[in-house]
Design a protein around this motif. Structure first.
Motif, PDB file in Angstrom:
ATOM      1  N   ALA A 284      -7.730   1.734   0.379  1.00 53.32           N
ATOM      2  CA  ALA A 284      -6.903   0.580   0.723  1.00 53.32           C
ATOM      3  C   ALA A 284      -7.000   0.370   2.222  1.00 53.32           C
ATOM      4  O   ALA A 284      -7.901   0.887   2.877  1.00 53.32           O
ATOM      5  CB  ALA A 284      -5.474   0.797   0.243  1.00 53.32           C
TER       6      ALA A 284
ATOM      7  N   GLY B 111     -10.837  -5.126   1.253  1.00 53.84           N
ATOM      8  CA  GLY B 111     -10.026  -3.923   1.408  1.00 53.84           C
ATOM      9  C   GLY B 111     -10.767  -2.795   2.088  1.00 53.84           C
ATOM     10  O   GLY B 111     -11.397  -1.973   1.434  1.00 53.84           O
TER      11      GLY B 111
ATOM     12  N   THR C  42     -11.364  -1.475  -1.565  1.00 52.88           N
ATOM     13  CA  THR C  42     -10.296  -1.633  -2.556  1.00 52.88           C
ATOM     14  C   THR C  42     -10.802  -2.422  -3.759  1.00 52.88           C
ATOM     15  O   THR C  42     -10.562  -2.046  -4.911  1.00 52.88           O
ATOM     16  CB  THR C  42      -9.086  -2.353  -1.939  1.00 52.88           C
ATOM     17  OG1 THR C  42      -8.681  -1.672  -0.748  1.00 52.88           O
ATOM     18  CG2 THR C  42      -7.924  -2.398  -2.910  1.00 52.88           C
TER      19      THR C  42
ATOM     20  N   LEU D 146       0.830  -1.203   0.000  1.00 57.24           N
ATOM     21  CA  LEU D 146       0.000   0.000   0.000  1.00 57.24           C
ATOM     22  C   LEU D 146       0.864   1.253   0.000  1.00 57.24           C
ATOM     23  O   LEU D 146       0.521   2.255  -0.640  1.00 57.24           O
ATOM     24  CB  LEU D 146      -0.914   0.010   1.227  1.00 57.24           C
ATOM     25  CG  LEU D 146      -1.834  -1.195   1.423  1.00 57.24           C
ATOM     26  CD1 LEU D 146      -2.823  -0.914   2.543  1.00 57.24           C
ATOM     27  CD2 LEU D 146      -2.560  -1.557   0.134  1.00 57.24           C
TER      28      LEU D 146
ATOM     29  N   THR E  86      -6.291   5.524  -3.946  1.00 57.66           N
ATOM     30  CA  THR E  86      -7.362   4.530  -4.058  1.00 57.66           C
ATOM     31  C   THR E  86      -7.642   4.002  -2.663  1.00 57.66           C
ATOM     32  O   THR E  86      -6.739   3.959  -1.811  1.00 57.66           O
ATOM     33  CB  THR E  86      -6.973   3.386  -5.015  1.00 57.66           C
ATOM     34  OG1 THR E  86      -8.153   2.757  -5.510  1.00 57.66           O
ATOM     35  CG2 THR E  86      -6.098   2.346  -4.338  1.00 57.66           C
TER      36      THR E  86
ATOM     37  N   GLY F 272      -6.831  -6.443  -1.613  1.00 58.01           N
ATOM     38  CA  GLY F 272      -7.855  -6.044  -2.572  1.00 58.01           C
ATOM     39  C   GLY F 272      -8.668  -7.195  -3.117  1.00 58.01           C
ATOM     40  O   GLY F 272      -9.880  -7.057  -3.342  1.00 58.01           O
TER      41      GLY F 272
ATOM     42  N   LEU G 257      -1.111  -4.978  -1.656  1.00 53.73           N
ATOM     43  CA  LEU G 257      -2.371  -4.583  -2.288  1.00 53.73           C
ATOM     44  C   LEU G 257      -3.143  -5.801  -2.783  1.00 53.73           C
ATOM     45  O   LEU G 257      -4.368  -5.861  -2.681  1.00 53.73           O
ATOM     46  CB  LEU G 257      -2.107  -3.634  -3.462  1.00 53.73           C
ATOM     47  CG  LEU G 257      -3.374  -3.212  -4.213  1.00 53.73           C
ATOM     48  CD1 LEU G 257      -4.142  -2.175  -3.426  1.00 53.73           C
ATOM     49  CD2 LEU G 257      -3.056  -2.706  -5.606  1.00 53.73           C
TER      50      LEU G 257
ATOM     51  N   ARG H   8     -13.130   4.157   2.845  1.00 53.56           N
ATOM     52  CA  ARG H   8     -14.196   3.212   2.492  1.00 53.56           C
ATOM     53  C   ARG H   8     -15.562   3.872   2.332  1.00 53.56           C
ATOM     54  O   ARG H   8     -16.335   3.501   1.450  1.00 53.56           O
ATOM     55  CB  ARG H   8     -14.284   2.103   3.545  1.00 53.56           C
ATOM     56  CG  ARG H   8     -14.638   2.604   4.954  1.00 53.56           C
ATOM     57  CD  ARG H   8     -14.474   1.512   6.004  1.00 53.56           C
ATOM     58  NE  ARG H   8     -14.793   1.973   7.363  1.00 53.56           N
ATOM     59  CZ  ARG H   8     -13.939   2.578   8.162  1.00 53.56           C
ATOM     60  NH1 ARG H   8     -12.708   2.820   7.727  1.00 53.56           N
ATOM     61  NH2 ARG H   8     -14.302   2.956   9.370  1.00 53.56           N
TER      62      ARG H   8
ATOM     63  N   VAL I 160      -6.108   0.051 -11.016  1.00 55.01           N
ATOM     64  CA  VAL I 160      -7.031   0.547 -10.001  1.00 55.01           C
ATOM     65  C   VAL I 160      -7.432   1.983 -10.294  1.00 55.01           C
ATOM     66  O   VAL I 160      -6.654   2.782 -10.833  1.00 55.01           O
ATOM     67  CB  VAL I 160      -6.434   0.456  -8.580  1.00 55.01           C
ATOM     68  CG1 VAL I 160      -6.164  -0.998  -8.207  1.00 55.01           C
ATOM     69  CG2 VAL I 160      -5.179   1.290  -8.433  1.00 55.01           C
TER      70      VAL I 160
END
Length: 454
Positions: A123, A139, A150, A107, A121, A135, A131, A144, A196
């Motif tokens: 994570a 994630g 993720t 990450l 993004t 992911g 990741l 969030r 991503v």
């Protein structure tokens, strides 16, 4: 093996090599494994050759990205580890707001590259996490509620299937396989690159960090429940029942003592003081460390708490509400934990991540507004049984109040088996994952990672 070693761009590490112990070591000290060999891949072609050899000789295969999975499935006794840890390149297209991320990237690698352009993004909350493992199984992190999980932001991938074929996946080329990679676990093949989606974030966010003494836990949790019930998406937060960290701003006599900490990220730093006021204005905090913070620093605030080689066993339950009984049991279990390093984390969910329908990704249902993360963390191998027993008892204590689902990145040692996977994905998603597994890996070569069998 000799032919594979000669063909690799990367390197084959065997038990007799000086760096074997370092190469096989996993983040979770409980999950020690002794593989026959570790293939430190440098390219997708390295991965493809290794997969073909493993299939030909019926070798049990583990895939390692960051190596931080709690259940230890990035290692295997007697089998072959496909280690992507040397594949950490990240390239960012700021105009398209996309990043191409190699399968072994952490990450922190992605955060550093994307934050150069004021992008990120969603994570996790620990920068050394891989990741890929995070992911592919969900994630959950500081973004969030604003930008989803993720897995929701994976828009493409390169994956090596069990027959050695290489698939370049996106919404146009293979939407069903992309669906399976969004939360289906590392069960369908070896992902050597992710694409991503990125979002405008930072360089600063507003971080909430308020510490209260344990005797005020129920009062603080009541306030947290009321405050979190009506928050805008730009605030993601959690309440942690655990021990006060060592910090100059926290009274020294509280260090290591039970407490409750409210943590939050506000993506618009200008609105941070306003949005966090209800929780910061509670009387008599032991400490308030809230304020503007670079996003990359927020992503690293837990790094020192989770060192390589410490011992971990994590479980989880989803709650439909923070009922009085749920809060009482969580506080009671905090006092029963055998290790002062262990925590019970009440994650506020909802927001953008909850507006994705269960059938839209393999991750499944997101309707529960709270996730309880039960973290047994300790150092002495002699304390293994006591700490695992406590975490299991804590999960069992909350089970009758829960939705019946676990978060598959906090799965214990995967002892729940297929019942846990069915509950997490949902029956319809589970059936789709079985069909994908039959297509991608009919002989179940990749069966250590959240295995939905073909």
């Amino acid at each position: 093996m000799d032919a594979l070693a000669a063909a690799l761009t990367g390197r084959l590490v065997r038990a007799e090599d000086d760096d074997y112990d370092a190469a096989r070591a996993l983040w979770n000290g409980v999950t020690e494994r002794r593989p026959a060999a570790i293939v430190r891949c440098a390219t997708t072609e390295d991965v493809r050759r290794t997969v073909l050899l493993a299939a030909e000789h019926h070798l049990l295969v583990a895939v390692r990205g960051g190596g931080h999975n709690v259940a230890g499935t990035a290692g295997v006794d007697g089998g072959l580890v496909i280690d992507l840890g040397e594949m950490r390149d990240v390239s960012v297209d700021p105009g398209a707001r996309l990043a191409r991320v190699a399968g072994g990237a952490r990450l922190g690698d992605l955060d550093a590259a994307s934050q150069e352009h004021g992008l990120a993004t969603p994570a996790g909350v620990f920068s050394d996490t891989g990741l890929g493992g995070l992911g592919l199984t969900g994630g959950i992190g500081w973004l969030r509620r604003r930008f989803g999980l993720t897995c929701d932001n994976i828009v493409g991938a390169t994956i090596v299937a069990a027959d050695g074929s290489v698939h370049h996946v996106d919404e146009e080329s293979d939407p069903e396989l992309l669906w399976g990679l969004r939360g289906g676990g590392g069960n369908l093949g070896v992902v050597t690159e992710f694409v991503v989606r990125l979002h405008p974030v930072g360089p600063e966010v507003y971080a909430g960090f308020v510490v209260h003494r344990a005797e005020r836990a129920m009062e603080v949790l009541h306030a947290y429940r009321d405050w979190s019930a009506d928050l805008p998406d730009e605030v993601s937060s959690m309440a942690v029942l655990g021990a006060a960290p060592e910090d100059d701003a926290i009274p020294a006599e509280l260090t290591g003592q039970p407490c409750v900490i409210v943590l939050a990220c506000v993506t618009d730093p200008a609105r941070g003081p306003e949005l966090l006021a209800p929780i910061r204005d509670l009387p008599d905090p032991a400490a308030d460390l809230s304020g503007p913070m670079p996003y990359v620093e927020l992503q690293q605030i837990f790094d020192a708490d989770y060192p390589n080689g410490m011992r971990y066993y994590w479980r989880s339950v989803h709650l439909p509400e923070l009922s009085e009984e749920a809060l009482r049991r969580a506080v009671d279990q905090t006092y029963r934990r055998p290790s002062a390093l262990s925590t019970i984390d009440l994650w506020h969910m909802g927001g953008a991540m909850s507006r994705v329908a269960p059938e839209d990704t393999a991750f499944g249902d997101r309707s529960a507004p709270y996730l309880v993360g039960i973290e047994a963390n300790w150092t002495d191998p002699g304390d293994d049984e006591a700490n695992v027993r406590w975490a299991r008892a804590c999960a069992a204590d909350l089970d009758d109040l829960s939705t019946g689902r676990e978060y598959l990145n906090f799965p214990g040692f995967q002892e729940g088996g297929q019942a846990t996977l069915r509950a997490a994905h949902g029956e319809a998603n589970y059936a789709r994952l079985r069909a994908l597994k039959q297509r991608m890996d009919p002989d179940n070569l990749f069966r250590l990672h959240q295995n939905v069998a073909p």
